[in-house]
Motif scaffolding. Structure first.
Motif, PDB file in Angstrom:
ATOM      1  N   MET A   8      -0.623   2.937  -0.079  1.00  0.00           N
ATOM      2  CA  MET A   8      -1.397   1.690  -0.077  1.00  0.00           C
ATOM      3  C   MET A   8      -0.641   0.670  -0.896  1.00  0.00           C
ATOM      4  O   MET A   8       0.065   1.013  -1.851  1.00  0.00           O
ATOM      5  N   GLN A   9      -0.838  -0.584  -0.544  1.00  0.00           N
ATOM      6  CA  GLN A   9      -0.145  -1.640  -1.269  1.00  0.00           C
ATOM      7  C   GLN A   9      -0.881  -1.978  -2.562  1.00  0.00           C
ATOM      8  O   GLN A   9      -2.078  -2.233  -2.530  1.00  0.00           O
ATOM      9  N   CYS A  38       1.845   7.423  -2.131  1.00  0.00           N
ATOM     10  CA  CYS A  38       2.730   6.448  -2.751  1.00  0.00           C
ATOM     11  C   CYS A  38       1.989   5.134  -2.988  1.00  0.00           C
ATOM     12  O   CYS A  38       1.099   4.766  -2.220  1.00  0.00           O
ATOM     13  N   ALA A  39       2.352   4.445  -4.071  1.00  0.00           N
ATOM     14  CA  ALA A  39       1.922   3.044  -4.230  1.00  0.00           C
ATOM     15  C   ALA A  39       3.064   2.210  -3.665  1.00  0.00           C
ATOM     16  O   ALA A  39       4.155   2.178  -4.247  1.00  0.00           O
ATOM     17  N   ALA A  44       4.367  -4.542  -1.093  1.00  0.00           N
ATOM     18  CA  ALA A  44       3.566  -5.610  -1.704  1.00  0.00           C
ATOM     19  C   ALA A  44       4.385  -6.889  -1.878  1.00  0.00           C
ATOM     20  O   ALA A  44       3.862  -7.993  -1.750  1.00  0.00           O
ATOM     21  N   ILE A  45       5.690  -6.747  -2.154  1.00  0.00           N
ATOM     22  CA  ILE A  45       6.493  -7.960  -2.414  1.00  0.00           C
ATOM     23  C   ILE A  45       6.937  -8.674  -1.138  1.00  0.00           C
ATOM     24  O   ILE A  45       7.721  -9.622  -1.201  1.00  0.00           O
ATOM     25  N   THR A  46       6.442  -8.250   0.014  1.00  0.00           N
ATOM     26  CA  THR A  46       6.730  -9.010   1.235  1.00  0.00           C
ATOM     27  C   THR A  46       5.950 -10.326   1.243  1.00  0.00           C
ATOM     28  O   THR A  46       6.212 -11.202   2.055  1.00  0.00           O
ATOM     29  N   VAL A  47       4.967 -10.450   0.344  1.00  0.00           N
ATOM     30  CA  VAL A  47       4.317 -11.748   0.092  1.00  0.00           C
ATOM     31  C   VAL A  47       4.416 -11.984  -1.412  1.00  0.00           C
ATOM     32  O   VAL A  47       4.592 -11.035  -2.183  1.00  0.00           O
ATOM     33  N   PRO A  48       4.340 -13.261  -1.871  1.00  0.00           N
ATOM     34  CA  PRO A  48       4.582 -13.539  -3.292  1.00  0.00           C
ATOM     35  C   PRO A  48       3.668 -12.732  -4.223  1.00  0.00           C
ATOM     36  O   PRO A  48       2.490 -12.544  -3.927  1.00  0.00           O
ATOM     37  N   GLY A 122      11.519  -9.871   4.977  1.00  0.00           N
ATOM     38  CA  GLY A 122      10.846  -8.648   4.512  1.00  0.00           C
ATOM     39  C   GLY A 122       9.509  -8.437   5.208  1.00  0.00           C
ATOM     40  O   GLY A 122       9.154  -7.315   5.559  1.00  0.00           O
ATOM     41  N   LEU A 123       8.771  -9.522   5.398  1.00  0.00           N
ATOM     42  CA  LEU A 123       7.472  -9.410   6.071  1.00  0.00           C
ATOM     43  C   LEU A 123       7.664  -8.972   7.525  1.00  0.00           C
ATOM     44  O   LEU A 123       6.913  -8.166   8.055  1.00  0.00           O
TER      45      LEU A 123
END
Ligand code: AMP
Ligand code: TRP
Length: 332
Positions: A8-9, A38-39, A44-48, A122-123
């Motif tokens: 999960m993000q 996994c975290a 998560a960093i694919t968006v700011p 990345g997104l």
């Protein structure tokens, strides 16, 4: 051998959709499978992201896994960025993924919005990294909510393409496990939208960290229609908000939607909501309390993640070496 991978993000707090659609199933599956959870901070960093918040959310999400019942002794728990093989295999797989496949991904279209040219690479490549997460461990099964089905199909396609390219069944084709009554929990404000972290209204979702009063308030304010609860499931098909609340109740109470309806048929939503608050608080309050206790000892959480990253790293290194050899990347 059967192995599970899921993640999960760590973007913000987990909500009831994450719990009922995914996390709760993980807890049940750890008895039958070898599990790696996994975290997914690189996703998560694919968006700011704010660095301090990302650090906090990563620990919170690992605490939530454990508080919900995932056993850190039996399962591998870690942060994705702690095993560099995720990024490396992500790159290698991106070299085996046609753009046409990525162009079909509906989640990218939703997240990128109207200004697609401004979305990050990345997104766009997010589902390839997700495929890498799974294939890095040669996982055979992936428990997720319904919204991840398309990404899972892509992961299978990428695994198949890689296997064909090198003439060897290197990666098993991972099977999605979409389980339980609530595979797609909807917003409490709008039965046509999925419950999500990114909804601007906090009243749209129940967060895993909401206290009992907040849970009660959100359920009382949840959108419904004026009719009493019906007796048959088919009658819920045209009543999305009613359907969602019945689904949530059934999942929390551990029964089928038909069983829930047979008990509440003919009752008003005001009465049903009282029962729903009760079952929601009874389920979530102990998880919340345990999460807070775990977050009181960050050193211990970090130790669990370090140990998890070591165990995951060993499996990853072996599988990556095999991939390097197949492709012809020299390791002199
Ligand atoms: P995410 O928060 O996007 O990282 O999602 C983590 C897990 O929760 C994934 O397995 C999702 O499929 C699942 N999930 C997210 N939102 C929902 C929802 N509204 N209903 C059911 N499952 C969900
Ligand atoms: N994309 C998933 C989500 O948003 C999170 C995720 C990343 C994941 N890598 C994964 C889920 C690998 C299962 C397996 O919910």
């Amino acid at each position: 051998m059967n192995r599970i991978f899921s993640g999960m993000q760590p973007t913000s707090q987990l909500h009831l959709g994450n719990y009922l659609g995914a996390l709760r199933n993980w807890v049940a599956l750890q008895d039958q499978y070898e599990c790696i959870f996994c975290a997914v901070d690189l996703h998560a960093i694919t968006v700011p992201q704010d660095p301090e918040k990302l650090r906090r959310s990563t620990r919170e999400i690992i605490a939530a896994y454990i508080a919900a019942g995932v056993d850190p002794e039996r399962c591998v728990l870690f942060a994705q960025s702690g095993v560099s093989g995720h990024s490396e295999l992500g790159w290698i797989l991106s070299c085996h993924t046609p753009l046409g496949w990525l162009n079909r991904m509906t989640q990218f279209k939703e997240k990128a919005g109207k200004h697609r040219d401004n979305a990050g690479l990345g997104l766009y490549g997010y589902p390839v990294l997700m495929a890498a997460d799974i294939l890095l461990y040669k996982a055979t099964h992936v428990p997720v909510g319904e919204d991840q089905k398309q990404h899972l199909e892509l992961a299978r396609d990428i695994a198949g393409a890689f296997n064909r390219a090198y003439g060897k069944e290197t990666f098993p084709l991972p099977e999605p496990l979409i389980l339980g009554e609530a595979t797609r929990v909807m917003s409490l404000r709008d039965g046509s939208k999925k419950m999500s972290k990114s909804d601007e209204s906090d009243y749209s979702r129940i967060n895993m960290t909401d206290d009992p009063d907040t849970i009660a308030l959100k359920i009382r304010k949840a959108k419904t229609d004026p009719e009493p609860l019906p007796g048959a499931l088919v009658e819920l098909e045209t009543r999305p908000e009613a359907d969602n609340l019945v689904t949530i109740y059934a999942a929390l109470a551990g029964e089928s939607r038909a069983e829930t309806l047979s008990r509440f048929a003919g009752q008003q939503f005001s009465a049903f909501k009282v029962a729903l608050v009760e079952v929601a608080v009874a389920r979530l309050a102990p998880i919340n309390a345990e999460m807070n206790r775990l977050l009181g000892d960050i050193g211990e959480l970090d130790r669990i993640m370090r140990r998890g990253a070591e165990r995951a790293g060993e499996i990853a290194a072996k599988n990556l070496a095999e991939v390097h050899d197949l492709i012809g990347l020299l390791r002199p």
